[in-house]
Design a protein around this motif. Structure first.
Motif, PDB file in Angstrom:
ATOM      1  N   GLU A 126      -5.657   6.191  -6.271  1.00 45.25           N
ATOM      2  CA  GLU A 126      -5.453   6.556  -7.798  1.00 45.25           C
ATOM      3  C   GLU A 126      -5.022   5.119  -8.564  1.00 45.25           C
ATOM      4  O   GLU A 126      -5.703   5.464  -9.672  1.00 45.25           O
ATOM      5  CB  GLU A 126      -3.888   7.287  -7.837  1.00 45.25           C
ATOM      6  CG  GLU A 126      -3.530   8.089  -8.953  1.00 45.25           C
ATOM      7  CD  GLU A 126      -2.124   8.682  -8.978  1.00 45.25           C
ATOM      8  OE1 GLU A 126      -1.895   9.128 -10.003  1.00 45.25           O
ATOM      9  OE2 GLU A 126      -1.551   8.866  -7.896  1.00 45.25           O
ATOM     10  N   LYS A 127      -4.505   4.426  -7.956  1.00 42.87           N
ATOM     11  CA  LYS A 127      -4.257   3.193  -8.939  1.00 42.87           C
ATOM     12  C   LYS A 127      -4.145   1.926  -8.312  1.00 42.87           C
ATOM     13  O   LYS A 127      -4.012   1.894  -6.989  1.00 42.87           O
ATOM     14  CB  LYS A 127      -2.930   3.432  -9.635  1.00 42.87           C
ATOM     15  CG  LYS A 127      -2.587   4.386 -10.498  1.00 42.87           C
ATOM     16  CD  LYS A 127      -1.407   4.590 -11.052  1.00 42.87           C
ATOM     17  CE  LYS A 127      -1.058   5.887 -11.881  1.00 42.87           C
ATOM     18  NZ  LYS A 127       0.529   6.071 -12.420  1.00 42.87           N
ATOM     19  N   ILE A 172      -1.633  -0.997  -4.035  1.00 47.27           N
ATOM     20  CA  ILE A 172      -2.605   0.074  -4.093  1.00 47.27           C
ATOM     21  C   ILE A 172      -1.864   1.230  -3.744  1.00 47.27           C
ATOM     22  O   ILE A 172      -1.082   1.427  -2.845  1.00 47.27           O
ATOM     23  CB  ILE A 172      -3.507  -0.174  -2.690  1.00 47.27           C
ATOM     24  CG1 ILE A 172      -4.397  -1.565  -2.952  1.00 47.27           C
ATOM     25  CG2 ILE A 172      -4.620   0.764  -2.556  1.00 47.27           C
ATOM     26  CD1 ILE A 172      -5.109  -1.930  -1.905  1.00 47.27           C
ATOM     27  N   LYS A 173      -2.216   2.444  -4.543  1.00 50.38           N
ATOM     28  CA  LYS A 173      -1.566   3.759  -4.488  1.00 50.38           C
ATOM     29  C   LYS A 173      -2.356   4.830  -4.069  1.00 50.38           C
ATOM     30  O   LYS A 173      -3.581   4.754  -4.751  1.00 50.38           O
ATOM     31  CB  LYS A 173      -0.893   4.064  -5.842  1.00 50.38           C
ATOM     32  CG  LYS A 173       0.013   5.306  -5.790  1.00 50.38           C
ATOM     33  CD  LYS A 173       0.540   5.747  -7.159  1.00 50.38           C
ATOM     34  CE  LYS A 173       1.137   7.170  -7.207  1.00 50.38           C
ATOM     35  NZ  LYS A 173       2.070   7.338  -6.074  1.00 50.38           N
ATOM     36  N   PHE A 174      -2.131   5.645  -2.974  1.00 52.46           N
ATOM     37  CA  PHE A 174      -2.960   6.739  -2.701  1.00 52.46           C
ATOM     38  C   PHE A 174      -2.803   7.849  -3.495  1.00 52.46           C
ATOM     39  O   PHE A 174      -1.356   8.124  -3.720  1.00 52.46           O
ATOM     40  CB  PHE A 174      -2.935   6.853  -1.045  1.00 52.46           C
ATOM     41  CG  PHE A 174      -3.569   6.223   0.003  1.00 52.46           C
ATOM     42  CD1 PHE A 174      -4.483   5.200  -0.487  1.00 52.46           C
ATOM     43  CD2 PHE A 174      -3.178   6.247   1.162  1.00 52.46           C
ATOM     44  CE1 PHE A 174      -4.919   4.375   0.334  1.00 52.46           C
ATOM     45  CE2 PHE A 174      -3.853   5.480   2.070  1.00 52.46           C
ATOM     46  CZ  PHE A 174      -4.687   4.604   1.642  1.00 52.46           C
ATOM     47  N   VAL A 220       8.341   0.708  -8.802  1.00 46.97           N
ATOM     48  CA  VAL A 220       8.620  -0.584  -8.482  1.00 46.97           C
ATOM     49  C   VAL A 220       7.804  -1.634  -8.253  1.00 46.97           C
ATOM     50  O   VAL A 220       7.880  -2.656  -8.542  1.00 46.97           O
ATOM     51  CB  VAL A 220       9.667  -0.354  -7.264  1.00 46.97           C
ATOM     52  CG1 VAL A 220      10.164  -1.579  -6.776  1.00 46.97           C
ATOM     53  CG2 VAL A 220      10.880   0.665  -7.454  1.00 46.97           C
ATOM     54  N   ILE A 221       6.844  -1.213  -7.463  1.00 47.00           N
ATOM     55  CA  ILE A 221       5.716  -2.035  -7.391  1.00 47.00           C
ATOM     56  C   ILE A 221       5.057  -2.731  -8.571  1.00 47.00           C
ATOM     57  O   ILE A 221       4.735  -3.786  -8.853  1.00 47.00           O
ATOM     58  CB  ILE A 221       4.601  -1.358  -6.576  1.00 47.00           C
ATOM     59  CG1 ILE A 221       5.029  -1.156  -5.209  1.00 47.00           C
ATOM     60  CG2 ILE A 221       3.179  -2.170  -6.541  1.00 47.00           C
ATOM     61  CD1 ILE A 221       4.042  -0.045  -4.099  1.00 47.00           C
ATOM     62  N   VAL A 246       0.717  -1.233   0.050  1.00 47.08           N
ATOM     63  CA  VAL A 246       0.040  -0.060   0.049  1.00 47.08           C
ATOM     64  C   VAL A 246       0.813   1.230  -0.107  1.00 47.08           C
ATOM     65  O   VAL A 246       1.604   1.749   1.065  1.00 47.08           O
ATOM     66  CB  VAL A 246      -0.970  -0.015   1.217  1.00 47.08           C
ATOM     67  CG1 VAL A 246      -1.996   1.118   1.240  1.00 47.08           C
ATOM     68  CG2 VAL A 246      -1.642  -1.299   1.418  1.00 47.08           C
ATOM     69  N   ASP A 247       1.074   1.889  -1.222  1.00 46.00           N
ATOM     70  CA  ASP A 247       1.880   3.129  -1.346  1.00 46.00           C
ATOM     71  C   ASP A 247       0.996   4.411  -0.972  1.00 46.00           C
ATOM     72  O   ASP A 247      -0.031   4.729  -1.586  1.00 46.00           O
ATOM     73  CB  ASP A 247       2.166   3.403  -2.774  1.00 46.00           C
ATOM     74  CG  ASP A 247       3.105   4.480  -3.205  1.00 46.00           C
ATOM     75  OD1 ASP A 247       3.311   5.111  -2.184  1.00 46.00           O
ATOM     76  OD2 ASP A 247       3.704   4.435  -4.200  1.00 46.00           O
TER      77      ASP A 247
END
Length: 316
Positions: free
Chosen positions: A313-314, A64-66, A50-51, A39-40
């Motif tokens: 976001e993604k 999961i990116k905030f 990188v993820i 979870v970024d």
């Protein structure tokens, strides 16, 4: 699925490849079915790239990116919502938590039937400016929560039964007190495991001195919410009633004292000349306001909006 590993991260692009490979190695050696949830929390470095690269190579990794930085509690809460494993393991992304601890944590949840097992970094690689305040907060938390067997509430390395993470809500900066939240939710089988604390290999710590002030405020908040979230009138109403009754008694005393003096034809002062009059007036007003606060809090608690609403976001 046996295990979900939830890893909240912020600007940890250097450590992610090594961490995920280490976790994969441990899982394969123990024949676990697993997923790794990264979870970024709005990183500004290349962590998300990188993820994405790791995801292409290893389908068991999910990201999961905030859209911006919300904090560790938000990252954990979203990770808990996405986790599918029967046992959920949380760890930090900075390689200070060892994935080699995972098999024993898993065993204690599945065989010893704990709801939650929290790591204890008995030997820490941190400066005194961090370890001394941490010990004070842990001591205060043990006393206020009644969880006497935990030494390190804030250790990032923890294991949970799936039912626990699906039943609790982590918001603000409450990640420090997840064992307390779990206990208030009815999960009382809480254990502890001594774990290795490794020196940071990449980057710098993301936590400053403000974490200690926030920690105290969060402790008071979690104590209040845990005891009175479902019945705020019990707290505010009781305080308001005591204040109102105390003020009323003082006011009644002033009136009786004046009547006695009049009946004896003795000289008396005006009520407003007595300090006790103003004390009684303030106590009555404050008591009434506290009672109204409890009433409004009761209404709010019955229709409270969701606390955890984050812009993602993604996902991969």
């Amino acid at each position: 699925m046996n295990i979900s590993v939830v890893v909240p991260l912020y600007n940890e692009d250097e450590s992610l490849p090594e961490l995920t490979e280490w976790i994969r190695k441990v899982m394969l050696e123990n024949a676990f079915s697993y997923e790794i949830l990264l979870v970024d929390d709005g990183s500004t470095d290349t962590s998300w790239e990188v993820i994405e690269h790791l995801k292409r190579s290893h389908p068991e990794i999910a990201g999961i990116k905030f859209r911006r930085n919300y904090g560790k509690s938000a990252a954990l809460n979203i990770g808990f919502e996405a986790a599918k494993g029967d046992v959920v393991i949380t760890m930090d992304a900075d390689l200070q938590d060892s994935p080699d601890e995972i098999p024993e944590l898993y065993r204690r949840i599945t065989q010893e039937k704990f709801d939650l097992v929290s790591g204890w970094k008995q030997k820490r690689h941190d400066p005194l400016s961090k370890t001394i305040p941490t010990k004070l907060y842990n001591a205060a938390t043990r006393r206020m929560s009644g969880i006497k067997n935990l030494h390190d509430f804030n250790c990032g390395l923890k294991a949970y039964r799936k039912e626990v993470v699906k039943s609790i809500e982590v918001y603000g900066e409450m990640h420090r007190y997840i064992p307390v939240i779990a206990k208030w939710a009815g999960f009382t089988r809480i254990g502890e495991q001594v774990v290795e604390h490794r020196a940071r290999k990449y980057g710098t710590t993301k936590f400053g001195l403000s974490r200690f002030i926030n920690g105290l405020l969060d402790l008071l908040s979690i104590f209040f919410v845990g005891k009175f979230a479902k019945r705020p009138m019990h707290f505010f109403g009781t305080m308001g009633a005591l204040s109102f009754i105390g003020g009323s008694i003082c006011a009644l005393w002033i009136v009786i004292d004046k009547l006695v003096l009049i009946s004896n034809n003795q000289q008396y002062r005006n009520a407003t000349d007595q300090p006790l009059f103003y004390f009684a007036l303030v106590a009555i007003i404050v008591g009434f306001q506290l009672f109204l606060t409890g009433f409004v809090a009761e209404l709010v608690s019955r229709s409270a909006p969701e606390r955890n609403s984050y812009q993602i976001e993604k996902t991969v």
